[in-house]
Design a protein around this motif. Structure first.
Motif, mmCIF file in Angstrom:
data_model
loop_
_atom_site.group_PDB
_atom_site.id
_atom_site.type_symbol
_atom_site.label_atom_id
_atom_site.label_comp_id
_atom_site.label_asym_id
_atom_site.label_seq_id
_atom_site.Cartn_x
_atom_site.Cartn_y
_atom_site.Cartn_z
ATOM 1 N N ASP A 9 0.818 -1.214 0.000
ATOM 2 C CA ASP A 9 0.000 0.000 0.000
ATOM 3 C C ASP A 9 0.854 1.267 0.000
ATOM 4 N N GLU A 65 -2.981 4.828 -3.115
ATOM 5 C CA GLU A 65 -2.298 3.776 -2.373
ATOM 6 C C GLU A 65 -1.851 2.694 -3.340
ATOM 7 N N HIS A 118 -9.246 -1.808 -2.067
ATOM 8 C CA HIS A 118 -8.307 -1.589 -3.163
ATOM 9 C C HIS A 118 -8.600 -2.511 -4.339
#
Length: 181
Positions: A9, A65, A118
Motif C-alpha cells: 500500500d 495507495e 483496493h
C-alpha cells in the motif's frame, strides 16, 4: 506501526522507480515515515549492472495507495479507480512519468458500491496470461478480457475472504495470506 504488513500500500515499484503513496487514511501515513528509515540504504543499493533505483513522489494533494496500482508484463500499469482511497488524478501522474518510458496506463473502473478497499481485492494478474477477478466489481471487463487468456473467477464468498488479494512474486510464484475464517 499499525498496518506495515500491507507493505504494497505504501509504494509501488515500476522498473527501477519506487513511487511513494500518499495514504488516504490518516493513521496509515505513519507507515511511510517508518519506511523512510531505510530509504537511504535502498537508494545506495545497486543491481548486478550497477543501476540504482529512482524515487518519485506524488504531489500531496493526490491521494493514492499502492494496492490500486500495479505493473504487469513489463508493458502495462493497471490503476484501479472508483474506490475511495485512490484519486483519479493519479492516472495523469503515471501517464506523465511512465508513458515516455514505454509503459501503457490501463484504468480498471471499479464499481463504487463494491465493498473493497483496493483494486487488489477484486483483480490481480498472476503472470502474463492469468488473472484472478471478481467480475461484479469491474465495470470495464472488456479491457481485462482482452489481456488475459485465462481468468479465475471468484465467487462472492471467495471475494469476501480476500480471494484476489494475492502477492505475485513472479510468473511462477505467489503468496497468499492464510484466512482463518
Amino acid at each position: 506501526i499499525l498496518r506495515l504488513i500491507a507493505i504494497r500500500d505504501v509504494a509501488v515499484v515500476i522498473g527501477y522507480t519506487v513511487v511513494f503513496a500518499n495514504m488516504a487514511v490518516k493513521n496509515r501515513k505513519r507507515e511511510i515515515t517508518a519506511l523512510e528509515l531505510v530509504w537511504d540504504e535502498i537508494a545506495c543499493a545497486k543491481d548486478a549492472n550497477g543501476v540504482r533505483p529512482n524515487f518519485l513522489t506524488v504531489p500531496e494533494e493526490i491521494k493514492w495507495e499502492g494496492a490500486d496500482v500495479f505493473p504487469h508484463d513489463g508493458k502495462r500499469i493497471f490503476i484501479g479507480i472508483g474506490l475511495e482511497r485512490t484519486d483519479r488524478r493519479i492516472v495523469d501522474f503515471f501517464k506523465k512519468h511512465f508513458e515516455p518510458k514505454g509503459w501503457t496506463i490501463e484504468v480498471i473502473e471499479i464499481n463504487t458500491s463494491t465493498p473493497a478497499t483496493h483494486m487488489d481485492m477484486v483483480f490481480k494478474a498472476l503472470g502474463k496470461d492469468i488473472a484472478v477477478i471478481y467480475p461484479p466489481a469491474i465495470e470495464n471487463m472488456d479491457l481485462i478480457n482482452g489481456y488475459f487468456s485465462r481468468l479465475i473467477i471468484l465467487t462472492e464468498e471467495e471475494f469476501e475472504h480476500g480471494g484476489a488479494n494475492i502477492f505475485c512474486l513472479n510468473d511462477h510464484a505467489v503468496m497468499v495470506a492464510d484466512d482463518p475464517s
